[in-house]
Design a protein around this motif. Sequence first.
Motif, short mmCIF file in Angstrom:
data_model
loop_
_atom_site.label_atom_id
_atom_site.label_comp_id
_atom_site.label_asym_id
_atom_site.label_seq_id
_atom_site.Cartn_x
_atom_site.Cartn_y
_atom_site.Cartn_z
N VAL A 94 -56.49 -8.70 65.34
CA VAL A 94 -56.77 -9.88 64.53
C VAL A 94 -55.65 -10.07 63.50
CG1 VAL A 94 -58.34 -10.87 62.80
CG2 VAL A 94 -59.26 -9.71 64.82
N THR A 95 -55.28 -11.32 63.26
CA THR A 95 -54.25 -11.64 62.28
C THR A 95 -54.87 -12.39 61.11
OG1 THR A 95 -52.53 -11.82 63.98
CG2 THR A 95 -52.08 -12.87 61.86
N PRO A 96 -54.92 -11.78 59.93
CA PRO A 96 -55.43 -12.48 58.74
C PRO A 96 -54.36 -13.40 58.17
CG PRO A 96 -54.82 -10.24 58.17
CD PRO A 96 -54.56 -10.39 59.65
N ASP A 97 -54.71 -14.13 57.12
CA ASP A 97 -53.74 -15.00 56.46
C ASP A 97 -52.94 -14.25 55.41
OD1 ASP A 97 -54.54 -17.73 57.59
OD2 ASP A 97 -56.45 -16.95 56.88
N LEU A 98 -53.55 -13.24 54.82
CA LEU A 98 -52.92 -12.45 53.77
C LEU A 98 -53.37 -11.00 53.92
CD1 LEU A 98 -53.80 -14.91 50.87
CD2 LEU A 98 -51.45 -14.46 51.63
N ILE A 99 -52.45 -10.07 53.71
CA ILE A 99 -52.80 -8.64 53.71
C ILE A 99 -52.34 -8.05 52.39
CG2 ILE A 99 -52.44 -6.37 54.74
CD1 ILE A 99 -51.95 -7.70 57.41
N ALA A 100 -53.26 -7.42 51.66
CA ALA A 100 -52.91 -6.67 50.45
C ALA A 100 -52.65 -5.22 50.84
CB ALA A 100 -54.05 -6.76 49.44
N PHE A 101 -51.55 -4.67 50.32
CA PHE A 101 -51.20 -3.28 50.64
C PHE A 101 -50.75 -2.55 49.39
CE2 PHE A 101 -47.19 -5.58 51.05
CZ PHE A 101 -46.29 -4.73 50.41
N ALA A 102 -50.67 -1.23 49.48
CA ALA A 102 -50.14 -0.37 48.40
C ALA A 102 -50.13 1.05 48.95
CB ALA A 102 -50.98 -0.50 47.13
N LYS A 103 -50.51 2.01 48.14
CA LYS A 103 -50.70 3.42 48.51
C LYS A 103 -49.68 3.93 49.54
CE LYS A 103 -55.67 3.68 47.31
NZ LYS A 103 -55.66 4.65 46.22
N VAL A 126 -55.05 4.80 59.88
CA VAL A 126 -55.90 4.80 61.08
C VAL A 126 -55.06 4.84 62.35
CG1 VAL A 126 -57.80 3.65 59.90
CG2 VAL A 126 -56.13 2.27 61.15
N GLY A 127 -53.78 5.17 62.21
CA GLY A 127 -52.91 5.27 63.38
C GLY A 127 -52.21 3.99 63.74
N GLU A 128 -52.22 2.99 62.86
CA GLU A 128 -51.54 1.71 63.08
C GLU A 128 -50.77 1.35 61.82
OE1 GLU A 128 -51.83 0.30 66.00
OE2 GLU A 128 -53.61 1.31 66.81
N TRP A 129 -49.74 0.52 61.98
CA TRP A 129 -49.04 0.06 60.78
C TRP A 129 -50.02 -0.65 59.86
CZ3 TRP A 129 -44.81 2.08 59.27
CH2 TRP A 129 -43.84 2.51 60.18
N PHE A 130 -50.78 -1.57 60.42
CA PHE A 130 -51.85 -2.24 59.68
C PHE A 130 -53.13 -2.06 60.47
CE2 PHE A 130 -47.99 -4.36 58.27
CZ PHE A 130 -48.15 -4.33 56.89
N ALA A 131 -54.22 -1.76 59.77
CA ALA A 131 -55.48 -1.46 60.46
C ALA A 131 -55.96 -2.62 61.33
CB ALA A 131 -56.55 -1.08 59.44
N VAL A 132 -55.65 -3.86 60.94
CA VAL A 132 -56.09 -5.01 61.75
C VAL A 132 -55.54 -4.94 63.17
CG1 VAL A 132 -56.49 -6.60 59.82
CG2 VAL A 132 -54.19 -6.41 60.82
N ASP A 133 -54.41 -4.24 63.35
CA ASP A 133 -53.83 -4.14 64.68
C ASP A 133 -54.78 -3.45 65.67
OD1 ASP A 133 -51.55 -5.30 63.65
OD2 ASP A 133 -50.52 -3.39 63.32
#
Length: 494
Positions: free
Chosen positions: A311-320, A300-307
């Motif tokens: 918002v900062t979650p407690d845990l982020i699951a990643f892969a792909k 979505v144009g960000e390292w992590f979509a939450v950016d």
Amino acid sequence: MSSDQRVSLRESACTTGDSRAQDDNSPQDGASSGVSPRPAERGDAEVAGSERILADDQEHVFRGWARQVGASSLAVVGAEGCWFWDHDGNRYLDFASQQVNMNLGHQHPRLVAAIREQAGRLCMVAPQFAVDVRGELARMIAERAPGDLDKVFFTNGGAEAVEHAVRMARLHTGRHKVLSCYRSYHGATAGALTLTGDPRRWPNEPGIPGVVHFFGPYPYRSPFHATDERQECERALAHLVEVVQLEGPGTVAAVLVETVVGTNGVLLPPDGYLAGLREICDQHGILLVCDEVMAGFGRVGEWFAVDAWGVTPDLIAFAKGVNSGYVPLGGVVVSRRVAGTFADRAYPGGLTYSGHPLACAAGVASIEVFEEDGVLDHVRRMGSEVVAPSLRAMADRHPSVGDVRGRGLMWALELVRDRGTREPLVPFNASGPAAEPMARVAAACRAEGVWPFVHMNRLHVVPPLVIREAELRRGLAAVDVALDVADSYYSGTP
């Protein structure tokens, strides 16, 4: 696009020439030249080879999410950049990024070289040993993660990442319940499938205990009868508050959400929704877990979509997208607070291939390519300047397009038979003859040399992030052609 304006994409795909002249601002020279790669002419031996590939596949490969008899397949023999091709010389623009994982496209020279170099010096070492590329990749991910998420637990893929994120949340809180959305997909392992909300969960039940599903925001088909996104956000959060109350706040370990819902519709959270989740979780000592297996690492144009929503979650699951799937890799980015739970207490979980050196080497190279070639900026520009206006123009031309939504290079067209009633082009979870309209839409894309991503009544636009503007416009033109098929089923007022 009127019929007299449409050029045969199959003919245009045969042109050779470099599209970089048409898109001087596209990233990285190595991954996608803009040329539709031309397979060599086939001889008798190659024909026999193709038949053998398909025969072996039919006889001996047990396929997931498919019946085992009569399932069709395609013998893929090569790929480069945003293209792949079969034994018959058919080339396809990969508008699905395979399974929305090949963010840097096929056979990227930097990633291939990194894997070769790593294989030449150390193919494998167990996770209890330190190895340079594993630590380097963990540091690079932590540096780009939001807030205090600065530890990384590596897995082999996204389902395992979700499983371990939930395990960490339960152990950290001492609670057992996990809330997840109905419109979601979290993976095909036992726990991840239970957490999944879509119909792929059904034949695998009963699943693990303690999972409760709730409704997330979906403005186009609001379960809360909202009239706009602001109201949808408010009512979705009020619904979750009630679910937490009825389940007992002291029993809930985590709320698990896809930051941007992927396969189930590219549902972007309304502004304020993720912040509202964070507030609800903080109020009750619940962990917020974001599944970014599909939406993370640039989609979505960000390292992590939450950016995108701060918002900062407690845990982020990643892969792909962490290494474009060149070698299987996933993981969990862990906050200091959660990691601290296991400072003097062993974490009861691990994997033989956690942080596999070959996978991590590809991950390090991938992040370097993102940085050096300005991939995130490219994704934002392609999304806002090319995809968004093109899809909205298609919605104006084609009555079967009920809704357009997305961000970066993650978009969906929701197809309907009637805009007034919003009746889907095919019924929910349709199969067999009932699914024929979407099957025909997909076939129309393939006939134009573009491999699409379709699910239920939606056509997604999720190409490799390095796609050049000329290639992107070619793929969108094929979608435009295919929408004529969807329009043929339209029964409402235009």
